[in-house]
Design a protein around this motif. Sequence first.
Motif, PDB file in Angstrom:
ATOM      1  N   LYS A  12       0.817  -1.224   0.000  1.00  0.00           N
ATOM      2  CA  LYS A  12       0.000   0.000   0.000  1.00  0.00           C
ATOM      3  C   LYS A  12       0.849   1.272   0.000  1.00  0.00           C
ATOM      4  CE  LYS A  12      -1.005  -0.462   4.942  1.00  0.00           C
ATOM      5  NZ  LYS A  12      -1.997  -0.683   5.954  1.00  0.00           N
ATOM      6  N   ILE A  13       2.062   1.183   0.527  1.00  0.00           N
ATOM      7  CA  ILE A  13       2.932   2.373   0.517  1.00  0.00           C
ATOM      8  C   ILE A  13       3.407   2.650  -0.916  1.00  0.00           C
ATOM      9  CG2 ILE A  13       5.077   3.354   1.416  1.00  0.00           C
ATOM     10  CD1 ILE A  13       4.664   1.565   3.923  1.00  0.00           C
ATOM     11  N   MET A  14       3.762   1.581  -1.634  1.00  0.00           N
ATOM     12  CA  MET A  14       4.221   1.736  -3.018  1.00  0.00           C
ATOM     13  C   MET A  14       3.072   2.154  -3.944  1.00  0.00           C
ATOM     14  SD  MET A  14       7.367   1.207  -2.794  1.00  0.00           S
ATOM     15  CE  MET A  14       7.687   1.479  -1.064  1.00  0.00           C
ATOM     16  N   GLY A  32       3.367  10.399   2.136  1.00  0.00           N
ATOM     17  CA  GLY A  32       3.305   8.936   2.069  1.00  0.00           C
ATOM     18  C   GLY A  32       4.606   8.249   2.454  1.00  0.00           C
ATOM     19  N   VAL A  33       5.341   7.778   1.458  1.00  0.00           N
ATOM     20  CA  VAL A  33       6.502   6.907   1.714  1.00  0.00           C
ATOM     21  C   VAL A  33       7.517   7.571   2.658  1.00  0.00           C
ATOM     22  CG1 VAL A  33       7.761   7.640  -0.377  1.00  0.00           C
ATOM     23  CG2 VAL A  33       8.210   5.383   0.603  1.00  0.00           C
ATOM     24  N   GLY A  34       8.140   6.739   3.502  1.00  0.00           N
ATOM     25  CA  GLY A  34       9.048   7.236   4.524  1.00  0.00           C
ATOM     26  C   GLY A  34      10.414   7.607   3.995  1.00  0.00           C
ATOM     27  N   VAL A  35      10.470   8.755   3.352  1.00  0.00           N
ATOM     28  CA  VAL A  35      11.734   9.288   2.875  1.00  0.00           C
ATOM     29  C   VAL A  35      11.834  10.696   3.458  1.00  0.00           C
ATOM     30  CG1 VAL A  35      12.928  10.122   0.801  1.00  0.00           C
ATOM     31  CG2 VAL A  35      11.767   7.914   0.758  1.00  0.00           C
ATOM     32  N   THR A 126       1.840  -2.852  12.272  1.00  0.00           N
ATOM     33  CA  THR A 126       3.292  -2.782  12.069  1.00  0.00           C
ATOM     34  C   THR A 126       3.551  -2.343  10.627  1.00  0.00           C
ATOM     35  OG1 THR A 126       5.395  -3.959  12.388  1.00  0.00           O
ATOM     36  CG2 THR A 126       3.603  -5.240  11.399  1.00  0.00           C
ATOM     37  N   TRP A 127       4.804  -2.227  10.269  1.00  0.00           N
ATOM     38  CA  TRP A 127       5.165  -1.915   8.880  1.00  0.00           C
ATOM     39  C   TRP A 127       4.597  -3.023   7.991  1.00  0.00           C
ATOM     40  CZ3 TRP A 127       9.956  -3.696   6.020  1.00  0.00           C
ATOM     41  CH2 TRP A 127      10.158  -2.956   4.842  1.00  0.00           C
ATOM     42  N   PRO A 128       3.803  -2.709   6.960  1.00  0.00           N
ATOM     43  CA  PRO A 128       3.086  -3.753   6.225  1.00  0.00           C
ATOM     44  C   PRO A 128       3.970  -4.831   5.591  1.00  0.00           C
ATOM     45  CG  PRO A 128       2.699  -1.572   5.236  1.00  0.00           C
ATOM     46  CD  PRO A 128       3.461  -1.352   6.505  1.00  0.00           C
ATOM     47  N   HIS A 179       8.320   3.909  16.144  1.00  0.00           N
ATOM     48  CA  HIS A 179       7.447   2.844  15.645  1.00  0.00           C
ATOM     49  C   HIS A 179       6.747   3.264  14.349  1.00  0.00           C
ATOM     50  CE1 HIS A 179       3.840   0.230  15.487  1.00  0.00           C
ATOM     51  NE2 HIS A 179       4.646  -0.678  16.021  1.00  0.00           N
ATOM     52  N   ASN A 180       6.816   2.387  13.379  1.00  0.00           N
ATOM     53  CA  ASN A 180       6.232   2.611  12.053  1.00  0.00           C
ATOM     54  C   ASN A 180       5.066   1.640  11.886  1.00  0.00           C
ATOM     55  OD1 ASN A 180       5.704   2.907   9.320  1.00  0.00           O
ATOM     56  ND2 ASN A 180       7.694   2.134   8.630  1.00  0.00           N
ATOM     57  N   PRO A 181       3.825   2.057  11.782  1.00  0.00           N
ATOM     58  CA  PRO A 181       3.350   3.370  11.368  1.00  0.00           C
ATOM     59  C   PRO A 181       2.868   4.317  12.468  1.00  0.00           C
ATOM     60  CG  PRO A 181       1.527   1.829  11.275  1.00  0.00           C
ATOM     61  CD  PRO A 181       2.717   1.060  11.798  1.00  0.00           C
ATOM     62  N   ALA A 210      15.232   1.022  12.218  1.00  0.00           N
ATOM     63  CA  ALA A 210      15.398   1.658  10.909  1.00  0.00           C
ATOM     64  C   ALA A 210      15.452   3.180  11.002  1.00  0.00           C
ATOM     65  CB  ALA A 210      14.259   1.242   9.977  1.00  0.00           C
ATOM     66  N   TYR A 211      15.279   3.729  12.207  1.00  0.00           N
ATOM     67  CA  TYR A 211      15.191   5.191  12.332  1.00  0.00           C
ATOM     68  C   TYR A 211      16.027   5.710  13.491  1.00  0.00           C
ATOM     69  CZ  TYR A 211      11.352   4.584   9.059  1.00  0.00           C
ATOM     70  OH  TYR A 211      10.612   4.257   7.950  1.00  0.00           O
ATOM     71  N   GLN A 212      17.137   5.044  13.801  1.00  0.00           N
ATOM     72  CA  GLN A 212      17.947   5.471  14.939  1.00  0.00           C
ATOM     73  C   GLN A 212      18.439   6.900  14.695  1.00  0.00           C
ATOM     74  OE1 GLN A 212      21.335   2.940  15.844  1.00  0.00           O
ATOM     75  NE2 GLN A 212      21.860   4.141  17.671  1.00  0.00           N
ATOM     76  N   SER A 242      19.318   3.381   5.706  1.00  0.00           N
ATOM     77  CA  SER A 242      18.650   4.157   4.655  1.00  0.00           C
ATOM     78  C   SER A 242      18.293   5.555   5.128  1.00  0.00           C
ATOM     79  CB  SER A 242      17.360   3.456   4.215  1.00  0.00           C
ATOM     80  OG  SER A 242      17.658   2.209   3.644  1.00  0.00           O
ATOM     81  N   LYS A 243      17.682   5.644   6.297  1.00  0.00           N
ATOM     82  CA  LYS A 243      17.125   6.917   6.743  1.00  0.00           C
ATOM     83  C   LYS A 243      18.177   7.765   7.453  1.00  0.00           C
ATOM     84  CE  LYS A 243      13.329   4.810   5.464  1.00  0.00           C
ATOM     85  NZ  LYS A 243      12.913   3.571   5.854  1.00  0.00           N
ATOM     86  N   ASN A 244      18.866   7.177   8.460  1.00  0.00           N
ATOM     87  CA  ASN A 244      19.751   8.039   9.261  1.00  0.00           C
ATOM     88  C   ASN A 244      21.036   8.434   8.522  1.00  0.00           C
ATOM     89  OD1 ASN A 244      20.765   5.469   9.541  1.00  0.00           O
ATOM     90  ND2 ASN A 244      20.688   5.419  11.786  1.00  0.00           N
ATOM     91  N   SER A 370      -4.166   6.345   7.678  1.00  0.00           N
ATOM     92  CA  SER A 370      -3.922   7.724   8.130  1.00  0.00           C
ATOM     93  C   SER A 370      -2.527   7.927   8.715  1.00  0.00           C
ATOM     94  CB  SER A 370      -5.019   8.229   9.078  1.00  0.00           C
ATOM     95  OG  SER A 370      -4.968   7.635  10.346  1.00  0.00           O
ATOM     96  N   ARG A 371      -1.564   7.085   8.312  1.00  0.00           N
ATOM     97  CA  ARG A 371      -0.162   7.346   8.642  1.00  0.00           C
ATOM     98  C   ARG A 371       0.341   8.473   7.759  1.00  0.00           C
ATOM     99  NH1 ARG A 371       5.259   4.053   6.911  1.00  0.00           N
ATOM    100  NH2 ARG A 371       4.993   5.408   5.102  1.00  0.00           N
ATOM    101  N   PHE A 372       0.995   9.468   8.353  1.00  0.00           N
ATOM    102  CA  PHE A 372       1.609  10.514   7.535  1.00  0.00           C
ATOM    103  C   PHE A 372       3.092  10.641   7.872  1.00  0.00           C
ATOM    104  CE2 PHE A 372       2.326  14.155  10.357  1.00  0.00           C
ATOM    105  CZ  PHE A 372       1.617  13.767  11.481  1.00  0.00           C
TER     106      PHE A 372
HETATM  107  C1  LMR Z   1       8.033   3.374   4.817  1.00  0.00           C
HETATM  108  O1  LMR Z   1       7.495   2.725   5.723  1.00  0.00           O
HETATM  109  O2  LMR Z   1       7.439   4.238   4.164  1.00  0.00           O
HETATM  110  C2  LMR Z   1       9.496   3.157   4.529  1.00  0.00           C
HETATM  111  O3  LMR Z   1      10.006   2.193   5.387  1.00  0.00           O
HETATM  112  C3  LMR Z   1       9.745   2.861   3.114  1.00  0.00           C
HETATM  113  C4  LMR Z   1       9.298   1.496   2.710  1.00  0.00           C
HETATM  114  O4  LMR Z   1      10.117   0.794   2.120  1.00  0.00           O
HETATM  115  O5  LMR Z   1       8.157   1.134   2.958  1.00  0.00           O
END
Ligand code: LMR
Length: 394
Positions: A12-14, A32-35, A126-128, A179-181, A210-212, A242-244, A370-372
């Motif tokens: 769903k994120i993609m 949307g996507v976590g960038v 959790t993260w899908p 915590h994601n999302p 993933a977000y330290q 990736s993120k930090n 409704s994750r932003f």
């Molecule tokens: C997110 O949750 O948006 C990020 O972790 C990117 C991804 O690969 O889903």
Amino acid sequence: MFETLKEQAPDKIMLLAGLYRADERDTKIDLGVGVYKDAKGNTPIMRAVKTAEKQLWEQETTKKYVALIGDGGFHSTMADLVLGDAVARDRLAFAATPGGTGAIRQILELIKAASPEATIWMSNPTWPNHPAMIKNLGIPSQTYSYLDPQTQEVSFDTMMADLDGVKAGDVVLLHGCCHNPTGANLNKEQWGAVADLIEAKGAVPFIDIAYQGFGDGLSDDAYGTRLLAARFPEMLIAASCSKNFGVYRERTGLVIAISATPKATKLTQGMLSSLNRLNFSFPPDHGARLVTMVLSDDTLRTEWQTELEDVRTGMLKLRQQLADTLRQDTNSDRFDFVANHRGMFSRLGLSPEQVERLRTEYAIYMIGDSRFNVAGLNSTTVPVISKAIADVIR
Ligand code: LMR
């Protein structure tokens, strides 16, 4: 043969990222996507990473393979970053992987090889990609409650009640920080209580970190991971850079597996090496090398930490601004949690229909739950987004 393939439900994120790209409205806003994005909407290469890249370009004389598990310097600098001095280094086995997702995948295969009966417990939500990957490998799974939908805070009592069902040898997947999302995180006392419970059950913790550095700072964000690492005989960690480090497309991740005995450490290391060989052979090196250079050079490291801290505090300011503006626009404290949450995401607690209206009527894109993405906000768009949210919940 391909006619027989089953159609796959897109992540769903993609899916949302594709819809956003196709939207021609110039007022569109991507949450949307976590960038990470700066105030101009760009995802810059971090300064220290760029400098390391220049140095690497000058110094690197070969592109020959490194090792199946990646470079030892990457393992040790990352072990220091994630674990501090929580655990003796001779109990660690490593595998560099294509991104944090690659690390999760290798850990899942490691679990399957070591303990095919083990059930993996995931937070709900959790993260899908967690449940998707676990299902794809046919690993038994269970969920534990995590979020109170009324307050958008951790529903700790129900979480603990659910985790009471964990059996010896099961694996409990926890988000190390941010915590994601949901953006709702365990406090120190809660980490302690979770550790006590999982320890009493004889289960194995599995941390996805993933977000330290995006939440309360580099070492505070590792609090839970280090607490568990200091206590448990066995533990699994999937770390993402990736993120930090902002090296998304370089695919830079690491498996850290903690074992109880030298014999088990050796077996784990051998299995991780073999799993890398079986799945992709050698892991990507470029991002891992940049990370190692940044972490092991005082000047680069200071510059990286300064920039990361700016990223973190910038997101906290945006959280506060959004919470304040929503308070005014909705005349309620319903969204105050946004300022207390940490990391790149929060869930607003809107219905799928309200999220859909934000997209179709206001060109504001967030995930259907409704994750932003906090980093998708800037001081100009916060008032626009806040008004739109107030409108759709009216
Ligand atoms: C997110 O949750 O948006 C990020 O972790 C990117 C991804 O690969 O889903």
